[in-house]
Design a protein around this motif. Structure first.
Motif, PDB file in Angstrom:
ATOM      1  N   GLU A 221       0.840  -1.214   0.000  1.00 10.36           N
ATOM      2  CA  GLU A 221       0.000   0.000   0.000  1.00 10.36           C
ATOM      3  C   GLU A 221       0.868   1.256   0.000  1.00 10.36           C
ATOM      4  OE1 GLU A 221      -3.373  -0.396  -0.468  1.00 10.36           O
ATOM      5  OE2 GLU A 221      -2.573  -2.404  -0.734  1.00 10.36           O
ATOM      6  N   LEU A 222       1.959   1.228   0.755  1.00  7.76           N
ATOM      7  CA  LEU A 222       2.864   2.389   0.774  1.00  7.76           C
ATOM      8  C   LEU A 222       3.509   2.571  -0.599  1.00  7.76           C
ATOM      9  CD1 LEU A 222       4.335   1.807   4.343  1.00  7.76           C
ATOM     10  CD2 LEU A 222       3.001   3.804   3.626  1.00  7.76           C
ATOM     11  N   ALA A 223       3.789   1.464  -1.286  1.00 10.83           N
ATOM     12  CA  ALA A 223       4.359   1.556  -2.650  1.00 10.83           C
ATOM     13  C   ALA A 223       3.390   2.251  -3.596  1.00 10.83           C
ATOM     14  CB  ALA A 223       4.703   0.154  -3.168  1.00 10.83           C
ATOM     15  N   LYS A 224       2.084   2.086  -3.334  1.00 10.14           N
ATOM     16  CA  LYS A 224       1.076   2.745  -4.184  1.00 10.14           C
ATOM     17  C   LYS A 224       0.886   4.210  -3.805  1.00 10.14           C
ATOM     18  CE  LYS A 224      -1.891  -1.337  -4.227  1.00 10.14           C
ATOM     19  NZ  LYS A 224      -3.123  -1.844  -3.594  1.00 10.14           N
ATOM     20  N   GLU A 229      -1.607   5.352   7.775  1.00 11.48           N
ATOM     21  CA  GLU A 229      -2.881   4.954   8.388  1.00 11.48           C
ATOM     22  C   GLU A 229      -3.720   4.104   7.423  1.00 11.48           C
ATOM     23  OE1 GLU A 229      -5.285   8.060  10.202  1.00 11.48           O
ATOM     24  OE2 GLU A 229      -7.041   6.750  10.074  1.00 11.48           O
ATOM     25  N   GLU A 230      -3.815   4.521   6.174  1.00 11.40           N
ATOM     26  CA  GLU A 230      -4.586   3.726   5.195  1.00 11.40           C
ATOM     27  C   GLU A 230      -3.961   2.331   5.040  1.00 11.40           C
ATOM     28  OE1 GLU A 230      -6.169   6.663   1.703  1.00 11.40           O
ATOM     29  OE2 GLU A 230      -4.001   6.655   2.042  1.00 11.40           O
ATOM     30  N   SER A 231      -2.638   2.290   4.995  1.00  7.27           N
ATOM     31  CA  SER A 231      -1.935   1.007   4.803  1.00  7.27           C
ATOM     32  C   SER A 231      -2.198   0.082   5.986  1.00  7.27           C
ATOM     33  CB  SER A 231      -0.428   1.250   4.655  1.00  7.27           C
ATOM     34  OG  SER A 231      -0.189   2.162   3.618  1.00  7.27           O
ATOM     35  N   PHE A 232      -2.188   0.656   7.163  1.00  6.43           N
ATOM     36  CA  PHE A 232      -2.462  -0.100   8.401  1.00  6.43           C
ATOM     37  C   PHE A 232      -3.882  -0.669   8.370  1.00  6.43           C
ATOM     38  CE2 PHE A 232      -3.871   0.602  13.011  1.00  6.43           C
ATOM     39  CZ  PHE A 232      -3.349  -0.592  13.485  1.00  6.43           C
ATOM     40  N   ARG A 233      -4.848   0.157   7.987  1.00  3.61           N
ATOM     41  CA  ARG A 233      -6.246  -0.288   7.966  1.00  3.61           C
ATOM     42  C   ARG A 233      -6.441  -1.413   6.931  1.00  3.61           C
ATOM     43  NH1 ARG A 233      -9.596   2.754  11.003  1.00  3.61           N
ATOM     44  NH2 ARG A 233      -8.810   4.770  11.704  1.00  3.61           N
ATOM     45  N   THR A 234      -5.814  -1.272   5.776  1.00  2.00           N
ATOM     46  CA  THR A 234      -5.932  -2.321   4.747  1.00  2.00           C
ATOM     47  C   THR A 234      -5.281  -3.617   5.226  1.00  2.00           C
ATOM     48  OG1 THR A 234      -5.880  -0.638   3.029  1.00  2.00           O
ATOM     49  CG2 THR A 234      -5.448  -2.895   2.316  1.00  2.00           C
ATOM     50  N   ALA A 235      -4.122  -3.488   5.869  1.00  2.00           N
ATOM     51  CA  ALA A 235      -3.407  -4.688   6.341  1.00  2.00           C
ATOM     52  C   ALA A 235      -4.264  -5.446   7.360  1.00  2.00           C
ATOM     53  CB  ALA A 235      -2.062  -4.286   6.947  1.00  2.00           C
ATOM     54  N   LYS A 236      -4.945  -4.704   8.224  1.00  2.00           N
ATOM     55  CA  LYS A 236      -5.771  -5.372   9.251  1.00  2.00           C
ATOM     56  C   LYS A 236      -6.946  -6.121   8.598  1.00  2.00           C
ATOM     57  CE  LYS A 236      -6.962  -6.168  13.567  1.00  2.00           C
ATOM     58  NZ  LYS A 236      -6.266  -7.259  14.262  1.00  2.00           N
ATOM     59  N   ARG A 237      -7.587  -5.480   7.615  1.00  2.48           N
ATOM     60  CA  ARG A 237      -8.719  -6.152   6.946  1.00  2.48           C
ATOM     61  C   ARG A 237      -8.226  -7.390   6.179  1.00  2.48           C
ATOM     62  NH1 ARG A 237     -10.311  -0.660   5.728  1.00  2.48           N
ATOM     63  NH2 ARG A 237      -9.345  -0.861   3.671  1.00  2.48           N
ATOM     64  N   TYR A 238      -7.082  -7.217   5.501  1.00  4.23           N
ATOM     65  CA  TYR A 238      -6.521  -8.293   4.677  1.00  4.23           C
ATOM     66  C   TYR A 238      -6.151  -9.500   5.547  1.00  4.23           C
ATOM     67  CZ  TYR A 238      -3.327 -10.402   1.173  1.00  4.23           C
ATOM     68  OH  TYR A 238      -2.698 -11.247   0.292  1.00  4.23           O
TER      69      TYR A 238
END
Ligand SMILES: Nc1ncnc2c1ncn2[C@@H]1O[C@H](COP(=O)(O)OP(=O)(O)O)[C@@H](O)[C@H]1O
Ligand SMILES: Cc1ncc(COP(=O)(O)OP(=O)(O)O)c(N)n1
Length: 264
Positions: A221-224, A229-238
């Protein structure tokens, strides 16, 4: 035409594909990021434990990184298992030279209890590599070992995070709570923000490679160009989906699914 985002993992292999480089590459792919990998160690391991480890000479890790960076500079880079100071020195110089956004999963011990890095390398990781990181994603045991703060309450997690941010000098820290007795709550701390994300605990022992996978999602997500915070939230859902729909593989602690999460 603009090129696809690139995420690089610098880590060890797990031939059964649940942890390390193979888990990272599957995760990058599922997040639509082009994955690259420089190998630090070949392990003989499976869902039961680690049978043997063969570390790559520092010079050859250097050659792998030179091959990558002389061709393309990745948009984000993560490291996982780095067994010794020699390889850590190579990675430190690479990050300093290329100023690539750097995510550290401070891998020290496998779920099976097998050690994955030298004892003196832990100190080098703390003092030399962590200050270069955009974020670091320790589990509870790793956070305790690195910060020296015993963790048995939420207050202890905050104290440990304070040590990461103010004494060690990382820009942000995500302490993952998979090993807490309570629900698997994860905590993101930055200089001016603190966020916690909770999920219901999934009743399974198939959690091999969860730490690698979680930090790989954040790296993708950080690469994108997404925020921490967004990357953290996506990682938790994933990771929640990946554990819930785990493929039930192996005789021990099985891997998670790298293609169950369909969200943005
Ligand atoms: N049984 C579980 N149910 C739901 N989420 C879990 C479970 N176990 C771990 N997680 C989540 O997986 C991620 C990594 O977990 P953790 O166990 O802390 O790290 P590691 O795999 O490095 O030991 C975290 O987001 C954590 O909350
Ligand atoms: C080669 C390799 N790297 C890292 C680990 C540890 O993986 P992690 O994601 O912390 O998962 P667990 O195995 O601890 O759940 C590993 N085993 N092998």
């Amino acid at each position: 035409m603009s090129r696809m985002p690139i995420a690089l993992t610098v880590a060890g292999t797990d031939p059964t594909g649940g942890a390390g480089v193979l888990a990272d590459i599957k995760t990058f792919h599922s997040r639509q990021v082009f994955g690259m990998a420089a190998i630090t160690a070949l392990t003989a391991q499976n869902t039961i434990g680690v049978q043997d480890v063969h570390n790559i000479p520092g010079q050859f890790l250097q050659e792998q990184l030179d091959s990558i960076f002389s061709d393309e500079v990745p948009d984000a880079m993560k490291s996982g298992m780095i067994a010794n100071e020699e390889m850590m020195t190579v990675i430190k110089e690479c990050v300093e030279h290329h100023q690539v956004p750097y995510i550290i999963d401070p891998v020290m011990i496998a779920t099976s209890g097998d050690p994955l890095i030298d004892e003196d390398a832990a100190e080098f990781l703390r003092t030399q590599l962590l200050p270069l990181a955009l974020t670091v994603t320790p589990n509870i045991h790793e956070a305790e070992k690195i910060s020296g703060q015993q963790i048995s309450s939420e207050g202890d997690i905050k104290k440990a995070a304070d040590i990461f941010l103010n004494d060690i000098g990382v820009q942000s820290v995500v302490i993952t709570g998979g090993h807490l007795d309570s629900g698997p709550t994860d905590y993101l701390f930055t200089a001016d923000n603190a966020i916690e994300l909770s999920e219901t605990r999934i009743d399974t022992t198939n959690t091999h490679g969860t730490g690698c996978t979680f930090s790989a999602v954040m790296t993708a997500e950080l690469a994108k160009g997404k925020s921490i915070e967004e990357s953290f939230r996506t990682a938790k859902r994933y990771i929640t989906s990946a554990i819930r729909y785990n493929p039930n593989i192996g005789k021990g602690n099985g891997p998670v699914s790298h293609f169950s999460y369909k969200g943005e």
